[in-house]
Design a protein around this motif. Structure first.
Motif, PDB file in Angstrom:
ATOM      1  N   ARG A  51      -8.798  -5.901   1.860  1.00 28.46           N
ATOM      2  CA  ARG A  51      -8.538  -6.672   3.074  1.00 28.46           C
ATOM      3  C   ARG A  51      -8.166  -8.083   2.618  1.00 28.46           C
ATOM      4  O   ARG A  51      -8.977  -8.768   1.998  1.00 28.46           O
ATOM      5  N   TYR A  52      -6.923  -8.485   2.856  1.00 25.65           N
ATOM      6  CA  TYR A  52      -6.479  -9.790   2.356  1.00 25.65           C
ATOM      7  C   TYR A  52      -7.138 -10.939   3.103  1.00 25.65           C
ATOM      8  O   TYR A  52      -7.375 -11.996   2.533  1.00 25.65           O
ATOM      9  N   ALA A  53      -7.402 -10.746   4.400  1.00 26.76           N
ATOM     10  CA  ALA A  53      -8.020 -11.828   5.177  1.00 26.76           C
ATOM     11  C   ALA A  53      -8.933 -11.214   6.227  1.00 26.76           C
ATOM     12  O   ALA A  53      -8.609 -10.157   6.787  1.00 26.76           O
ATOM     13  N   GLY A 105     -10.559 -10.190   9.567  1.00 31.30           N
ATOM     14  CA  GLY A 105      -9.970 -10.036  10.898  1.00 31.30           C
ATOM     15  C   GLY A 105      -8.610  -9.361  10.878  1.00 31.30           C
ATOM     16  O   GLY A 105      -8.110  -8.949  11.922  1.00 31.30           O
ATOM     17  N   ARG A 106      -7.986  -9.275   9.677  1.00 34.46           N
ATOM     18  CA  ARG A 106      -6.695  -8.568   9.599  1.00 34.46           C
ATOM     19  C   ARG A 106      -6.941  -7.140   9.147  1.00 34.46           C
ATOM     20  O   ARG A 106      -7.898  -6.858   8.417  1.00 34.46           O
ATOM     21  N   PRO A 107      -6.080  -6.196   9.559  1.00 37.19           N
ATOM     22  CA  PRO A 107      -6.308  -4.822   9.113  1.00 37.19           C
ATOM     23  C   PRO A 107      -6.184  -4.726   7.593  1.00 37.19           C
ATOM     24  O   PRO A 107      -5.405  -5.467   6.995  1.00 37.19           O
ATOM     25  N   GLY A 110       5.192   5.889   0.565  1.00 37.66           N
ATOM     26  CA  GLY A 110       4.884   5.245   1.831  1.00 37.66           C
ATOM     27  C   GLY A 110       5.972   4.237   2.141  1.00 37.66           C
ATOM     28  O   GLY A 110       6.642   3.751   1.222  1.00 37.66           O
ATOM     29  N   GLY A 111       6.135   3.923   3.401  1.00 37.76           N
ATOM     30  CA  GLY A 111       7.160   2.966   3.798  1.00 37.76           C
ATOM     31  C   GLY A 111       6.794   1.555   3.360  1.00 37.76           C
ATOM     32  O   GLY A 111       5.745   1.326   2.751  1.00 37.76           O
ATOM     33  N   ASN A 112       7.657   0.604   3.679  1.00 33.17           N
ATOM     34  CA  ASN A 112       7.393  -0.792   3.338  1.00 33.17           C
ATOM     35  C   ASN A 112       6.077  -1.213   3.974  1.00 33.17           C
ATOM     36  O   ASN A 112       5.839  -0.952   5.150  1.00 33.17           O
ATOM     37  N   GLY A 113       5.237  -1.856   3.155  1.00 34.72           N
ATOM     38  CA  GLY A 113       3.968  -2.362   3.661  1.00 34.72           C
ATOM     39  C   GLY A 113       2.863  -1.320   3.749  1.00 34.72           C
ATOM     40  O   GLY A 113       1.780  -1.590   4.280  1.00 34.72           O
ATOM     41  N   ALA A 114       3.087  -0.112   3.193  1.00 38.78           N
ATOM     42  CA  ALA A 114       2.065   0.952   3.277  1.00 38.78           C
ATOM     43  C   ALA A 114       0.866   0.692   2.364  1.00 38.78           C
ATOM     44  O   ALA A 114      -0.194   1.293   2.546  1.00 38.78           O
ATOM     45  N   GLY A 115       1.047  -0.184   1.359  1.00 36.92           N
ATOM     46  CA  GLY A 115      -0.085  -0.520   0.490  1.00 36.92           C
ATOM     47  C   GLY A 115       0.075  -0.066  -0.963  1.00 36.92           C
ATOM     48  O   GLY A 115      -0.878  -0.140  -1.740  1.00 36.92           O
ATOM     49  N   LYS A 116       1.268   0.327  -1.363  1.00 33.55           N
ATOM     50  CA  LYS A 116       1.477   0.850  -2.725  1.00 33.55           C
ATOM     51  C   LYS A 116       1.279  -0.243  -3.794  1.00 33.55           C
ATOM     52  O   LYS A 116       0.554  -0.048  -4.767  1.00 33.55           O
ATOM     53  N   THR A 117       1.956  -1.380  -3.583  1.00 30.62           N
ATOM     54  CA  THR A 117       1.869  -2.447  -4.588  1.00 30.62           C
ATOM     55  C   THR A 117       0.452  -3.012  -4.655  1.00 30.62           C
ATOM     56  O   THR A 117      -0.060  -3.304  -5.742  1.00 30.62           O
ATOM     57  N   THR A 118      -0.181  -3.138  -3.499  1.00 34.47           N
ATOM     58  CA  THR A 118      -1.570  -3.618  -3.468  1.00 34.47           C
ATOM     59  C   THR A 118      -2.471  -2.655  -4.255  1.00 34.47           C
ATOM     60  O   THR A 118      -3.341  -3.080  -5.032  1.00 34.47           O
ATOM     61  N   PRO A 154       9.446  -3.900 -10.712  1.00 35.88           N
ATOM     62  CA  PRO A 154      10.622  -4.750 -10.564  1.00 35.88           C
ATOM     63  C   PRO A 154      10.270  -6.160 -10.097  1.00 35.88           C
ATOM     64  O   PRO A 154      11.097  -7.053 -10.135  1.00 35.88           O
ATOM     65  N   TYR A 155       9.012  -6.343  -9.633  1.00 39.08           N
ATOM     66  CA  TYR A 155       8.620  -7.659  -9.118  1.00 39.08           C
ATOM     67  C   TYR A 155       8.232  -8.632 -10.230  1.00 39.08           C
ATOM     68  O   TYR A 155       8.005  -9.799 -10.001  1.00 39.08           O
ATOM     69  N   ILE A 156       8.103  -8.109 -11.449  1.00 31.94           N
ATOM     70  CA  ILE A 156       7.686  -8.979 -12.542  1.00 31.94           C
ATOM     71  C   ILE A 156       8.841  -9.087 -13.530  1.00 31.94           C
ATOM     72  O   ILE A 156       9.296  -8.085 -14.074  1.00 31.94           O
ATOM     73  N   SER A 181       7.483   5.202  -5.609  1.00 32.52           N
ATOM     74  CA  SER A 181       8.946   5.225  -5.568  1.00 32.52           C
ATOM     75  C   SER A 181       9.416   5.505  -4.155  1.00 32.52           C
ATOM     76  O   SER A 181       8.738   6.178  -3.381  1.00 32.52           O
ATOM     77  N   HIS A 182      10.611   4.966  -3.854  1.00 32.60           N
ATOM     78  CA  HIS A 182      11.262   5.325  -2.590  1.00 32.60           C
ATOM     79  C   HIS A 182      12.353   6.358  -2.831  1.00 32.60           C
ATOM     80  O   HIS A 182      13.062   6.731  -1.901  1.00 32.60           O
ATOM     81  N   ASN A 183      12.489   6.773  -4.081  1.00 32.90           N
ATOM     82  CA  ASN A 183      13.517   7.753  -4.427  1.00 32.90           C
ATOM     83  C   ASN A 183      12.889   9.156  -4.370  1.00 32.90           C
ATOM     84  O   ASN A 183      12.174   9.587  -5.273  1.00 32.90           O
TER      85      ASN A 183
END
Ligand SMILES: Nc1ncnc2c1ncn2[C@@H]1O[C@H](COP(=O)(O)OP(=O)(O)OP(=O)(O)O)[C@@H](O)[C@H]1O
Length: 260
Positions: free
Chosen positions: A24-26, A28-30, A50-58, A97-99, A204-206
């Motif tokens: 939980r990043y903050a 009160g937030r999901p 999972g789609g964008n924001g599904a929690g993979k990178t986290t 790819p983010y690093i 992956s999204h592929n």
């Protein structure tokens, strides 16, 4: 020495055990990751979809110990990441790819820096072998920042394999690669896994890539596993032709319709 038997490496059957992981990043937030549990067996590849924001990178950041979980437990290569993460990290690696690698250093210098961080023995020979296998020789002495996106992706893969990892976490490993080079990288990953018994977690999204590489897939939505199975099981269960259609059913909430 590497145990070259599927499902068993260095005496550890489960390369990764994840128990009820929450982030939980903050307040009160999901939660970005909401009670994730799974195991990853040595010598196999598990897909995290999972789609964008599904929690993979986290999730991957928590598995690497870069981000502290709000609760839950990660055991990597037999080591609890909360108390003993450096023992595990020495035999883990990742690609994202983010690093980006330090762009003024040459490819060879970058690989040397990472090789020293992992205390790789026979580093020059290891770099020469990776350069040959991943076809880096034409640009190995050029600054990493001058490379094309596809060349950078291959260098990132070389960096991910520098310490001969037993557990590899890959976030979009073939992003920016043309279909031929992407296919070639997948073949390299399969060969590395099958030769060493390495366990691979692949985000992956592929979908074609996931169908080819992954024995089991976790479908994530809002940080939770909403379905899972082998690609073939999921495709059959949803009555679809491929994993992309299953992904769309889950992302759009048309699962019931597909199963009707
Ligand atoms: N540093 C952060 N601080 C606050 N919220 C974050 C942070 N990083 C990610 N989030 C949120 O956590 C959720 C999961 O994000 P995450 O990046 O893990 O998803 P993802 O599945 O990797 O998405 P993508 O496919 O777009 O890369 C999102 O709602 C995102 O906005």
């Amino acid at each position: 020495m590497l145990a070259r038997v599927r499902g068993h490496i260095w005496g550890v059957t489960h390369a990764l055990v994840v128990e009820n992981l929450v982030k939980r990043y903050a307040p009160g937030r999901p939660p970005a990751v909401d009670g994730l549990s799974f195991t990853l067996t040595a010598g196999t590849t598990l897909g995290l979809l999972g789609g964008n924001g599904a929690g993979k990178t986290t999730t991957i950041a928590m598995l690497l110990g870069l981000l502290l979980p709000t609760s839950g437990r990660v055991v990597a290569l037999g080591h609890d990441m909360a108390t003993d993460r450096f023992a595990a990290l020495a035999r883990m690696n990742f690609s994202s790819p983010y690093i980006s690698l330090p762009h003024k250093l040459s490819v060879r210098e970058n690989l040397k820096v990472y090789g020293h961080l992992y205390d790789v023995r026979g580093l020059d020979a290891r770099i020469a072998r990776l350069a040959e296998e991943l076809q880096l020789t034409d640009f190995i002495d050029r600054p990493a920042g001058d490379l094309s996106a596809g060349q950078k992706t291959r260098v990132a893969l070389a960096k991910a394999l520098i310490n001969t990892p037993a557990l590899l976490l890959l976030d979009e490993p073939t992003a920016s690669l043309d279909p031929d080079t992407g296919d070639w990288v997948r073949t390299r990953l399969e060969r590395y896994r099958d030769e060493t018994g390495c366990a691979i977690l692949l985000a992956s999204h592929n979908m074609a890539e996931v169908e080819r590489l992954c024995g089991h897939v976790l479908m994530l939505k809002q940080g939770r596993v909403v379905d899972q199975g082998s690609p073939n099981d999921l495709i059959a269960r949803y009555g679809r032709d491929d994993l992309e259609q299953v992904f769309l059913d889950i992302a759009r909430g048309t699962r019931a319709e597909a199963l009707a």
